[in-house]
Design a protein around this motif. Structure first.
Motif, short mmCIF file in Angstrom:
data_model
loop_
_atom_site.label_atom_id
_atom_site.label_comp_id
_atom_site.label_asym_id
_atom_site.label_seq_id
_atom_site.Cartn_x
_atom_site.Cartn_y
_atom_site.Cartn_z
N ALA A 108 -86.36 40.87 7.54
CA ALA A 108 -87.33 40.84 6.44
C ALA A 108 -88.22 39.60 6.56
CB ALA A 108 -86.61 40.85 5.10
N ASP A 109 -87.59 38.45 6.82
CA ASP A 109 -88.36 37.21 6.99
C ASP A 109 -89.23 37.26 8.24
OD1 ASP A 109 -86.98 36.45 4.77
OD2 ASP A 109 -85.70 34.99 5.77
N LEU A 110 -88.71 37.85 9.31
CA LEU A 110 -89.47 37.95 10.54
C LEU A 110 -90.74 38.77 10.33
CD1 LEU A 110 -89.73 37.46 13.59
CD2 LEU A 110 -88.36 39.55 13.95
N GLU A 111 -90.63 39.86 9.58
CA GLU A 111 -91.81 40.68 9.31
C GLU A 111 -92.86 39.88 8.54
OE1 GLU A 111 -93.08 45.03 7.54
OE2 GLU A 111 -91.09 44.64 8.32
N SER A 112 -92.42 39.04 7.62
CA SER A 112 -93.34 38.24 6.83
C SER A 112 -94.14 37.29 7.73
CB SER A 112 -92.57 37.44 5.78
OG SER A 112 -93.44 36.69 4.96
N PHE A 113 -93.44 36.62 8.65
CA PHE A 113 -94.13 35.68 9.55
C PHE A 113 -95.01 36.40 10.56
CE2 PHE A 113 -90.44 32.80 8.43
CZ PHE A 113 -91.22 31.92 7.70
N LEU A 114 -94.59 37.57 11.00
CA LEU A 114 -95.41 38.35 11.95
C LEU A 114 -96.71 38.81 11.29
CD1 LEU A 114 -92.72 40.51 13.79
CD2 LEU A 114 -94.05 38.61 14.73
N LEU A 115 -96.65 39.16 10.03
CA LEU A 115 -97.86 39.56 9.31
C LEU A 115 -98.85 38.41 9.21
CD1 LEU A 115 -96.37 41.79 6.45
CD2 LEU A 115 -97.64 42.55 8.47
N VAL A 116 -98.34 37.18 9.09
CA VAL A 116 -99.21 36.00 9.08
C VAL A 116 -99.89 35.84 10.44
CG1 VAL A 116 -99.32 33.50 8.84
CG2 VAL A 116 -97.85 34.81 7.34
N ALA A 117 -99.11 35.98 11.51
CA ALA A 117 -99.67 35.85 12.86
C ALA A 117 -100.74 36.91 13.11
CB ALA A 117 -98.55 35.96 13.90
N MET A 118 -100.51 38.12 12.63
CA MET A 118 -101.49 39.19 12.81
C MET A 118 -102.74 38.93 11.99
SD MET A 118 -98.88 42.45 12.82
CE MET A 118 -100.13 43.68 13.19
N ALA A 119 -102.58 38.35 10.80
CA ALA A 119 -103.74 38.01 9.98
C ALA A 119 -104.57 36.92 10.65
CB ALA A 119 -103.29 37.56 8.60
N TYR A 120 -103.91 35.94 11.24
CA TYR A 120 -104.63 34.88 11.95
C TYR A 120 -105.36 35.44 13.16
CZ TYR A 120 -105.55 30.58 14.54
OH TYR A 120 -106.17 29.56 15.22
N ASP A 121 -104.73 36.38 13.86
CA ASP A 121 -105.37 37.02 15.00
C ASP A 121 -106.65 37.74 14.59
OD1 ASP A 121 -105.09 38.31 17.88
OD2 ASP A 121 -105.43 39.96 16.48
N ARG A 122 -106.59 38.47 13.47
CA ARG A 122 -107.79 39.18 12.99
C ARG A 122 -108.86 38.19 12.53
NH1 ARG A 122 -108.87 42.65 15.47
NH2 ARG A 122 -107.53 41.45 16.86
N TYR A 123 -108.43 37.09 11.94
CA TYR A 123 -109.38 36.07 11.48
C TYR A 123 -110.15 35.48 12.66
CZ TYR A 123 -110.77 31.29 10.26
OH TYR A 123 -111.47 30.10 10.11
N VAL A 124 -109.45 35.14 13.73
CA VAL A 124 -110.12 34.58 14.90
C VAL A 124 -111.01 35.64 15.56
CG1 VAL A 124 -109.77 33.56 17.19
CG2 VAL A 124 -108.27 32.93 15.30
N ALA A 125 -110.52 36.88 15.64
CA ALA A 125 -111.28 37.94 16.31
C ALA A 125 -112.60 38.24 15.61
CB ALA A 125 -110.43 39.21 16.39
N ARG A 139 -100.18 31.18 25.55
CA ARG A 139 -99.29 30.10 25.11
C ARG A 139 -99.18 30.05 23.60
NH1 ARG A 139 -99.83 23.67 26.81
NH2 ARG A 139 -98.01 22.94 25.64
N LEU A 140 -100.32 30.17 22.91
CA LEU A 140 -100.30 30.15 21.44
C LEU A 140 -99.56 31.36 20.89
CD1 LEU A 140 -101.18 28.98 18.72
CD2 LEU A 140 -103.31 30.27 18.93
N CYS A 141 -99.81 32.54 21.46
CA CYS A 141 -99.14 33.75 20.99
C CYS A 141 -97.63 33.64 21.15
CB CYS A 141 -99.66 34.97 21.75
SG CYS A 141 -101.40 35.35 21.46
N LEU A 142 -97.20 33.14 22.31
CA LEU A 142 -95.77 32.97 22.54
C LEU A 142 -95.19 31.93 21.58
CD1 LEU A 142 -93.29 33.68 24.25
CD2 LEU A 142 -93.97 31.88 25.85
N SER A 143 -95.94 30.87 21.32
CA SER A 143 -95.47 29.83 20.39
C SER A 143 -95.31 30.38 18.99
CB SER A 143 -96.46 28.66 20.38
OG SER A 143 -96.56 28.06 21.65
#
Length: 320
Positions: A108-125, A139-143
């Motif tokens: 459940a917590d992992l999904e929450s953090f992954l959604l943040v990473a996906m939102a940041y990806d869309r923001y940059v794109a 490197r950033l994606c893996l981090s």
């Protein structure tokens, strides 16, 4: 702090879903179909992203991890629920209950953090398209992925260890269909102040902070989109973010309504229905949301299907 006859609890009894005996078979078939759909849908997303080189991008790297998280998240509770509905034996061992709670919190917590990473990806794109490749480096994606896993493992392990230190009274009946942390705390006889404090602090880290980061990212995205005068550009941007916003709304909407905005009038039935929404329905719907609204996923599915079809007929012609 509760007082009562303390005893060594070797197992808990799960009350399960609030449905009558005459409806057990119907709901068993329904939840079995939903679980099979969840497994097949998320496996398909992971399979497509793994095989199609066009999907080897940061967004689909996060999506494949989200599908894995959804698959595991649903598998933590659904097999046990289906087993209980079929066998009518709803007991779970003490160790099994803590293990279920640990993995439930983990995914459940992992999904929450992954959604943040996906939102940041869309923001940059969308806001910095010319710098997207540079910013969203491997490197950033893996981090981001490693940080998400490390944080979730630490948080879920901490909650589980704090739960393991508690003693429980003779009452071992959990008013839920899985070992929910809040339901377990209600059965504890020892002081739960530390547990509640850590839930408040870490709950903010896992739910509030990610939600605010996602909201901030999309506020900036909307602001950037409104500056685009091209109607086609606006439609494309909203289409790109629509699927992610749908998942965010489903996930955070039910969790915030259940845990962060509790009501004294909330009945066990209402809480159970909301829990079913984010443990069963959301993981099932995510593959449909991403595939039906995503041209890249649909394109990958067509390419792989065409490739397999050609290979099949080529092999058949060769045999002939």
């Amino acid at each position: 702090m509760k007082m009562g006859n303390q005893t060594v609890v070797s197992e808990f009894l799960l009350l399960g879903l609030p449905i009558g005996p005459d409806q057990q078979d119907l709901f068993y078939a329904l939840f079995l179909a939903m679980y099979v759909t969840t497994v097949l849908g998320n496996l398909l997303i992971m399979f497509l992203i793994r095989l199609d080189p066009h999907l080897h991008t940061p967004m689909y790297l996060f999506l494949s991890n989200l599908s894995f998280s959804d698959l595991c998240f649903s598998s933590v509770t659904m097999p046990k629920l289906l087993q209980d509905m079929q066998s009518h034996i709803s007991s779970i061992s003490y160790a099994g209950c803590l293990a279920q709670m640990y993995f439930f919190l983990l995914f459940a917590d992992l999904e929450s953090f992954l959604l943040v990473a996906m939102a940041y990806d869309r923001y940059v794109a969308i806001c910095f398209p010319l710098h997207y490749t540079t910013v969203m480096s491997p490197r950033l994606c893996l981090s981001l992925l490693v940080l998400s896993w490390v944080l979730t493992i630490f948080i879920s392990l901490l909650h589980t260890l704090l739960m393991a230190r508690l003693s429980f009274c003779a009452d071992n009946v959990i008013s839920h269909f899985f070992c929910d942390m809040s339901a377990l705390l209600k059965l504890a006889c020892s002081d739960i102040q530390i547990n509640e404090t850590m839930i408040f602090i870490l709950g903010g880290l896992v739910i509030i902070v990610p939600f605010l980061l996602i909201f901030s990212s999309y506020a900036r995205i909307v602001s950037s989109i409104l500056k685009v005068r091209s109607a086609r550009g606006i439609r494309k941007a909203f289409s790109t973010c629509g699927s992610h916003l749908s998942v965010v709304s489903l996930f955070y909407g039910t969790i915030i309504g259940l845990y962060l905005c509790p009501s004294a009038n909330n009945s066990t039935i209402k809480e159970t229905v909301m829990a079913v929404m984010y443990t069963v329905v959301t993981p099932m719907l995510n593959p449909f949301i991403y595939s039906l609204r995503n041209r890249d996923i649909n394109g990958a599915l067509r390419r792989i299907f065409s490739k397999w079809t050609i290979s099949f007929f080529s092999a058949s012609d060769f045999k002939d």
